[in-house]
Enzyme design. Sequence first.
Site, PDB file in Angstrom:
ATOM      1  N   ASP A 250       8.013   6.486   9.257  1.00 57.87           N
ATOM      2  CA  ASP A 250       7.648   5.853  10.517  1.00 57.87           C
ATOM      3  C   ASP A 250       6.426   6.599  11.027  1.00 57.87           C
ATOM      4  O   ASP A 250       6.390   7.835  10.991  1.00 57.87           O
ATOM      5  CB  ASP A 250       8.790   5.921  11.538  1.00 57.87           C
ATOM      6  CG  ASP A 250       8.561   4.949  12.681  1.00 57.87           C
ATOM      7  OD1 ASP A 250       8.399   3.744  12.413  1.00 57.87           O
ATOM      8  OD2 ASP A 250       8.524   5.384  13.851  1.00 57.87           O
TER       9      ASP A 250
ATOM     10  N   ARG B  14       0.298  10.641   6.497  1.00 58.63           N
ATOM     11  CA  ARG B  14       1.350  10.262   5.537  1.00 58.63           C
ATOM     12  C   ARG B  14       1.243  11.096   4.264  1.00 58.63           C
ATOM     13  O   ARG B  14       2.252  11.530   3.712  1.00 58.63           O
ATOM     14  CB  ARG B  14       1.273   8.774   5.218  1.00 58.63           C
ATOM     15  CG  ARG B  14       2.464   8.290   4.374  1.00 58.63           C
ATOM     16  CD  ARG B  14       2.473   6.788   4.173  1.00 58.63           C
ATOM     17  NE  ARG B  14       2.578   6.087   5.437  1.00 58.63           N
ATOM     18  CZ  ARG B  14       1.574   5.425   6.024  1.00 58.63           C
ATOM     19  NH1 ARG B  14       0.392   5.355   5.454  1.00 58.63           N
ATOM     20  NH2 ARG B  14       1.761   4.827   7.172  1.00 58.63           N
TER      21      ARG B  14
ATOM     22  N   GLY C 136       0.823  -1.207   0.000  1.00 54.15           N
ATOM     23  CA  GLY C 136       0.000   0.000   0.000  1.00 54.15           C
ATOM     24  C   GLY C 136       0.851   1.249   0.000  1.00 54.15           C
ATOM     25  O   GLY C 136       0.589   2.196  -0.755  1.00 54.15           O
TER      26      GLY C 136
END
Length: 200
Positions: free
Chosen positions: A70, A181, A11
């Site tokens: 992260d 993200r 993904g």
Amino acid sequence: MKIILATSNRGKVREIADLFSEDEVTPYSELIGPMHIVENGSDFAANALIKARSVFSKLPKGGAVVLSDDSGISVPLLNHEPGIFSARYAGEGASDRENLEKLVENLKARGLQEAPAYYTAAIAVVSPEGEYVVHGWMHGRVIDTPRGEGGFGYDPIFIPEGYDQTLGELDPAIKRTISHRAKALELAKPIIGMLRSLHA
């Protein structure tokens, strides 16, 4: 330009490849095989850099750029847990469901049906020209009853600010525009653009 991703998550690979479509985006595992990387940093940025540096050190010297991320969720009322331990909150090798259930248990132990929470993503870029880190955040709240089958991790109990559905219920296209993200990757774009011009 070659961008090597310090992840094998399909993904994430697809999301990043779409964003940097003019570059050659490759997961590190296709080049150097599986690696065990000890993520012992004290925050998201440190762990993202550990991953990117580890992969960069194994590559042939040259023009490749390594990108890693992260990320995790933090609940201030639970001492900002799980934070950097989001992927192993219920122990090493714990499943997404086990981690989510531990967070729900801890909410209930405090008598909370919901609590403010936020996701953090740190994107690290390691290149021959230097190292860079950017961050993205998504704020909202966690609830004590999972809803929806979409997403992964803690998505079924996280409701973003301005919405009444969890990330497990929201359309993936919406999630991609508001996610931590996605915001961090947008900030990484100028860095990648600058490196691309240097590698041209």
